[in-house]
Design a protein around this motif. Structure first.
Motif, PDB file in Angstrom:
ATOM      1  N   LEU A  65       0.803  -1.040  -0.210  1.00 18.81           N
ATOM      2  CA  LEU A  65       0.012  -0.020   0.100  1.00 18.81           C
ATOM      3  C   LEU A  65       0.955   1.339  -0.447  1.00 18.81           C
ATOM      4  N   GLN A  66       2.165   1.290   0.886  1.00 24.35           N
ATOM      5  CA  GLN A  66       3.065   2.282   0.944  1.00 24.35           C
ATOM      6  C   GLN A  66       3.344   3.055  -0.633  1.00 24.35           C
ATOM      7  N   TYR A  67       3.997   1.320  -1.466  1.00 28.09           N
ATOM      8  CA  TYR A  67       4.545   1.907  -2.954  1.00 28.09           C
ATOM      9  C   TYR A  67       3.548   2.113  -3.644  1.00 28.09           C
ATOM     10  N   MET A  68       2.518   1.906  -3.251  1.00 26.04           N
ATOM     11  CA  MET A  68       1.353   2.840  -4.578  1.00 26.04           C
ATOM     12  C   MET A  68       1.172   3.582  -4.021  1.00 26.04           C
ATOM     13  N   GLU A  69       0.842   4.065  -2.587  1.00 31.25           N
ATOM     14  CA  GLU A  69       1.179   5.650  -2.076  1.00 31.25           C
ATOM     15  C   GLU A  69       1.982   6.830  -2.944  1.00 31.25           C
ATOM     16  N   CYS A  83       6.755   3.190 -11.469  1.00 27.55           N
ATOM     17  CA  CYS A  83       7.015   3.435 -10.257  1.00 27.55           C
ATOM     18  C   CYS A  83       8.709   3.345 -10.873  1.00 27.55           C
ATOM     19  N   GLN A  84       9.605   5.035 -10.321  1.00 31.25           N
ATOM     20  CA  GLN A  84      11.119   4.551  -9.881  1.00 31.25           C
ATOM     21  C   GLN A  84      10.956   5.061  -9.126  1.00 31.25           C
ATOM     22  N   THR A  85      10.566   4.241  -7.878  1.00 27.43           N
ATOM     23  CA  THR A  85      10.868   4.633  -6.634  1.00 27.43           C
ATOM     24  C   THR A  85      12.207   4.356  -6.440  1.00 27.43           C
ATOM     25  N   PRO A  86      13.526   5.312  -4.978  1.00 26.71           N
ATOM     26  CA  PRO A  86      14.562   4.047  -4.824  1.00 26.71           C
ATOM     27  C   PRO A  86      14.625   2.691  -4.027  1.00 26.71           C
ATOM     28  N   GLU A  87      15.055   1.799  -4.174  1.00 27.92           N
ATOM     29  CA  GLU A  87      14.320   0.011  -3.385  1.00 27.92           C
ATOM     30  C   GLU A  87      14.755   0.879  -2.068  1.00 27.92           C
ATOM     31  N   VAL A  93      12.140   3.938   4.231  1.00 24.88           N
ATOM     32  CA  VAL A  93      10.649   4.437   4.053  1.00 24.88           C
ATOM     33  C   VAL A  93       9.247   4.255   5.064  1.00 24.88           C
ATOM     34  N   TYR A  94       8.576   3.335   3.796  1.00 29.16           N
ATOM     35  CA  TYR A  94       8.039   2.325   3.485  1.00 29.16           C
ATOM     36  C   TYR A  94       7.929   1.380   4.542  1.00 29.16           C
ATOM     37  N   ALA A  95       8.091   0.166   5.436  1.00 31.22           N
ATOM     38  CA  ALA A  95       8.822  -0.529   6.273  1.00 31.22           C
ATOM     39  C   ALA A  95       8.547   0.560   7.728  1.00 31.22           C
ATOM     40  N   PRO A  96       9.270   1.643   8.402  1.00 31.71           N
ATOM     41  CA  PRO A  96       9.032   1.801   9.040  1.00 31.71           C
ATOM     42  C   PRO A  96       7.650   2.900   9.169  1.00 31.71           C
ATOM     43  N   ASN A  97       6.933   3.139   7.806  1.00 32.07           N
ATOM     44  CA  ASN A  97       5.282   3.813   8.116  1.00 32.07           C
ATOM     45  C   ASN A  97       4.825   2.381   8.864  1.00 32.07           C
ATOM     46  N   CYS A  98       5.109   0.872   8.285  1.00 37.70           N
ATOM     47  CA  CYS A  98       3.941   0.436   9.148  1.00 37.70           C
ATOM     48  C   CYS A  98       4.586   0.271   9.827  1.00 37.70           C
ATOM     49  N   GLY A  99       5.815   0.339  10.340  1.00 35.71           N
ATOM     50  CA  GLY A  99       5.785  -0.709  11.968  1.00 35.71           C
ATOM     51  C   GLY A  99       5.969  -2.386  11.756  1.00 35.71           C
ATOM     52  N   VAL A 100       7.152  -2.496  10.633  1.00 36.46           N
ATOM     53  CA  VAL A 100       7.806  -3.524  10.425  1.00 36.46           C
ATOM     54  C   VAL A 100       8.669  -3.182  11.198  1.00 36.46           C
TER      55      VAL A 100
END
Length: 229
Positions: A65-69, A83-87, A93-100
């Motif tokens: 979901l974060q990736y799609m955002e 999608c050209q977001t950095p790996e 970014v995505y993992a911390p935002n999710c609390g992973v």
């Protein structure tokens, strides 16, 4: 006498509206997290090929979901996305935002992304996004995969964006949410692995469907003579 008859007709119509709308909303409530429904369809297709079901990982779904955002504005006319977001964004970014929990961040072995100007039912999303070509279809049928996460979000009143992330790590040991929680409380869209319903764009879609169902039901009942207005 005429006034009384009109009141009776209004009461009859109101009761009918309530019954049909309630039944429609109850039906919709059972299917609010369509990301989970897409995971179910993926697993049904795998088991039909005698492949093992994929574990529905909420951490992986939240990252999807974060990736799609971050992929807003990249939808093309043929339903693909650029999608050209950095790996590094996945871990930073995505993992911390999710609390992973970062030590549990595993391997993202494959990803499938797609979009459509209108909302697609999970079965339609499977055929038009996952099954749009042999390459993407083969990804979900790869026997090496063990876990899956699906994210869905609407791009600022624009197209609906879907993402399927796949992993081949050991089940229940990767992409673990902190404290065994449900990840972030998303403001838009939804992700698989939780019972949290989709928000905003999807709810509007359900509401419009409910209203249309009510109107069509009344028309059918009227034409059939069951209800006289």
């Amino acid at each position: 006498m005429l006034v009384i008859m009109k009141k009776l007709y209004c009461c009859k119509l109101f009761i009918l509206l309530c019954i049909v709308l309630f039944s429609t909303l109850v039906s919709a409530k059972n299917h609010e997290n369509v990301a989970n429904e897409l995971v179910n369809i993926i697993n049904e297709n795998r088991t039909a090929q005698k492949l093992q079901k994929l574990n529905n990982n909420p951490g992986l779904g939240c990252i999807a979901l974060q990736y799609m955002e971050e992929c807003n504005g990249t939808c093309t006319s043929n339903g693909t996305m650029k999608c050209q977001t950095p790996e590094d964004d996945f871990t930073e970014v995505y993992a911390p935002n999710c609390g992973v929990e970062l030590p549990t961040f595993g391997t993202l072995s494959s990803r499938i992304v797609g979009c459509h100007s209108k909302y697609l039912k999970p079965s339609e999303a499977f055929s038009q996004i996952i099954g749009r070509d042999q390459k993407t279809l083969s990804l979900v049928k790869d026997k090496k995969h063990t876990e899956v996460g699906v994210g869905l979000v609407r791009s600022h009143q624009g197209p609906f964006l879907w993402c399927v992330l796949l992993s081949n790590d050991k089940v229940n040991s990767t992409f673990v949410l902190e404290g065994g929680g449900k990840g972030i409380k998303q403001k838009r869209g939804c992700f698989s692995g939780t019972n949290t319903p989709c928000s905003r764009g999807k709810k509007i879609h359900l509401l419009l469907n409910s209203i249309l169902t009510v109107i069509c039901s009344i028309f059918v009942l009227y034409v059939s003579g069951i209800v006289h207005l």
